[in-house]
Design a protein around this motif. Structure first.
Motif, PDB file in Angstrom:
ATOM      1  N   PRO A 124     -32.016  28.785  76.398  1.00 31.14           N
ATOM      2  CA  PRO A 124     -32.374  29.832  77.364  1.00 31.14           C
ATOM      3  C   PRO A 124     -31.281  30.882  77.534  1.00 31.14           C
ATOM      4  O   PRO A 124     -31.568  32.086  77.605  1.00 31.14           O
ATOM      5  N   ARG A 125     -30.021  30.437  77.605  1.00 32.98           N
ATOM      6  CA  ARG A 125     -28.930  31.398  77.748  1.00 32.98           C
ATOM      7  C   ARG A 125     -28.824  32.294  76.518  1.00 32.98           C
ATOM      8  O   ARG A 125     -28.565  33.502  76.633  1.00 32.98           O
ATOM      9  N   LEU A 128     -31.702  34.784  76.611  1.00 35.84           N
ATOM     10  CA  LEU A 128     -31.473  35.748  77.687  1.00 35.84           C
ATOM     11  C   LEU A 128     -30.441  36.788  77.256  1.00 35.84           C
ATOM     12  O   LEU A 128     -30.594  37.987  77.536  1.00 35.84           O
ATOM     13  N   THR A 129     -29.399  36.323  76.564  1.00 38.90           N
ATOM     14  CA  THR A 129     -28.388  37.255  76.046  1.00 38.90           C
ATOM     15  C   THR A 129     -29.012  38.244  75.073  1.00 38.90           C
ATOM     16  O   THR A 129     -28.743  39.453  75.131  1.00 38.90           O
ATOM     17  N   THR A 131     -32.145  39.124  74.972  1.00 40.37           N
ATOM     18  CA  THR A 131     -33.044  40.005  75.726  1.00 40.37           C
ATOM     19  C   THR A 131     -32.277  41.173  76.325  1.00 40.37           C
ATOM     20  O   THR A 131     -32.709  42.331  76.244  1.00 40.37           O
ATOM     21  N   ILE A 132     -31.126  40.880  76.914  1.00 38.51           N
ATOM     22  CA  ILE A 132     -30.332  41.933  77.553  1.00 38.51           C
ATOM     23  C   ILE A 132     -29.759  42.895  76.512  1.00 38.51           C
ATOM     24  O   ILE A 132     -29.879  44.125  76.646  1.00 38.51           O
ATOM     25  N   THR A 150     -37.272  42.522  71.790  1.00 39.59           N
ATOM     26  CA  THR A 150     -36.789  42.229  73.143  1.00 39.59           C
ATOM     27  C   THR A 150     -37.810  41.416  73.927  1.00 39.59           C
ATOM     28  O   THR A 150     -37.469  40.434  74.594  1.00 39.59           O
ATOM     29  N   PHE A 154     -37.473  37.618  75.299  1.00 36.29           N
ATOM     30  CA  PHE A 154     -37.720  37.287  76.706  1.00 36.29           C
ATOM     31  C   PHE A 154     -38.714  36.134  76.829  1.00 36.29           C
ATOM     32  O   PHE A 154     -38.520  35.214  77.642  1.00 36.29           O
ATOM     33  N   PHE A 157     -36.979  33.036  76.026  1.00 33.10           N
ATOM     34  CA  PHE A 157     -36.157  32.644  77.175  1.00 33.10           C
ATOM     35  C   PHE A 157     -36.999  31.927  78.227  1.00 33.10           C
ATOM     36  O   PHE A 157     -36.550  30.949  78.848  1.00 33.10           O
ATOM     37  N   MET A 158     -38.238  32.370  78.404  1.00 34.55           N
ATOM     38  CA  MET A 158     -39.115  31.755  79.394  1.00 34.55           C
ATOM     39  C   MET A 158     -39.688  30.423  78.926  1.00 34.55           C
ATOM     40  O   MET A 158     -40.223  29.665  79.735  1.00 34.55           O
ATOM     41  N   THR A 178     -41.796  24.401  80.881  1.00 37.46           N
ATOM     42  CA  THR A 178     -41.608  25.659  80.160  1.00 37.46           C
ATOM     43  C   THR A 178     -42.946  26.349  79.909  1.00 37.46           C
ATOM     44  O   THR A 178     -43.020  27.583  79.889  1.00 37.46           O
TER      45      THR A 178
END
Length: 327
Positions: A124-125, A128-129, A131-132, A150, A154, A157-158, A178
């Motif tokens: 997930p981390r 998320l990285t 995605t940002i 992107t 995301f 990440f979800m 999840t």
């Protein structure tokens, strides 16, 4: 104001396709070459990383005195150079050739860093990285391919995941938690697209991410509902009939919103999952219940057919509830 009946009365000859103009042919060629460009970028980048990785191992055997961190830093420098090139040089027409390899290289380097520094795995981390970082680059450079990536990062990440093995693809979720999280994210994205179409002239800030949102949002939501409605996924505390109604309603709403609001991707996703749902249900029901199912299906088809017939015979009544069709 054009009514449904007036549209239906248009002569058939008016709706026939005309010969493509030279401009249309040229536009089609550009679209096709863009598809080929994306294919070449992905295959080329993956191949380069594979070959370069093996070359690094050979170089490490020769240059053992050079710390591995130097190669790691060099990779980040190369990625940064590729991502910054469109801002430094006048290459707006070919920026995709720099941005996509740079973004993919960055994703691989993050995994390399985690391995070299023995960081605890945390998918997930990681996503998320991505995605940002990818989201910032996509918005800054207005690159639609990165915008789609992107949204994919995301959704990963979800909790949404795709596992590729020889001769097989696994698409789904790691567990129920999840699945709920990713399905909820897909529902929110779908709802945002519907509300945007209904109540706003469009949100320009979403344009670069729109393709990913249009496809992945409804897809992940529909997939979670299809799995939840499966007989072997329903717990004792859940109602089988209730889950079927929820899944059927979800697919029907995707189809309805897609058709009435002219959101083609949502319509296609809803229709596809409705077909999968209908094909799957007979496999879940015990043989003695198939007769009841057949009668239920017959009754449902009659009701739907009656509704469609009434709608076609009373278009003026329908128009007042569907303002979009009355425009």
């Amino acid at each position: 104001m054009t009514s449904i009946r007036q549209l239906a009365d248009i002569p058939a000859s008016v709706g026939q396709c005309e010969q493509l103009t030279g401009l249309q042919v040229a536009a089609g060629l550009v679209t096709w070459t863009n598809v080929l460009m994306v294919f070449a970028l992905i295959v080329g980048t993956v191949s380069f990383v594979f070959l370069f990785g093996r070359a690094v191992l050979r170089l490490l055997a020769i240059f053992k005195v050079i710390p591995v961190a130097v190669y790691e830093a060099g990779g980040y420098a190369l990625s940064a150079a590729l991502l910054a090139a469109p801002s430094i040089f006048d290459i707006s027409d070919s920026k995709t050739w720099f941005l996509v390899p740079g973004a993919l290289l960055l994703a691989g380097l993050l995994l390399l860093t985690a391995k070299l520094h023995k960081l605890k795995e945390n998918p997930p981390r990681y996503f998320l990285t991505l995605t940002i970082l990818w989201g910032a680059m996509a918005y800054y450079h207005q690159e639609p391919i990165l915008g789609f990536a992107t949204v994919a990062a995301f959704m990963a990440f979800m909790g949404f995941s795709i596992i590729i093995t020889p001769l097989a693809y696994f698409i789904g979720f790691e567990d129920e938690k999840t699945m709920s999280r990713a399905g909820g994210a897909g529902l929110l994205i779908s709802a945002l697209l519907v509300f945007e179409r209904l109540f706003t002239p469009g949100i320009p800030q979403l344009d670069i991410f729109r393709t990913g949102m249009l496809w992945l949002g409804p897809f992940v939501f529909a997939l979670s509902m299809l799995i939840r409605a499966n007989r072997w996924m329903i717990t004792e505390k859940q109602s089988w009939l209730g889950m079927q109604l929820m899944a059927f309603g979800a697919f029907f709403m995707l189809m309805s919103a897609g058709a009435n609001l002219q959101i083609e991707a949502m319509l296609n996703v809803g229709t596809g999952f409705m077909i999968l749902y209908v094909l799957e249900k007979p496999l879940e029901i015990k043989q003695r219940s198939l007769t009841t199912l057949a009668f239920t299906g017959l009754l449902l088809s009659i009701l739907v057919g009656a509704f469609v017939y009434w709608t076609q015979q009373n278009p003026e009544t329908i128009q007042q509830y569907l303002p979009l069709l009355a425009k």
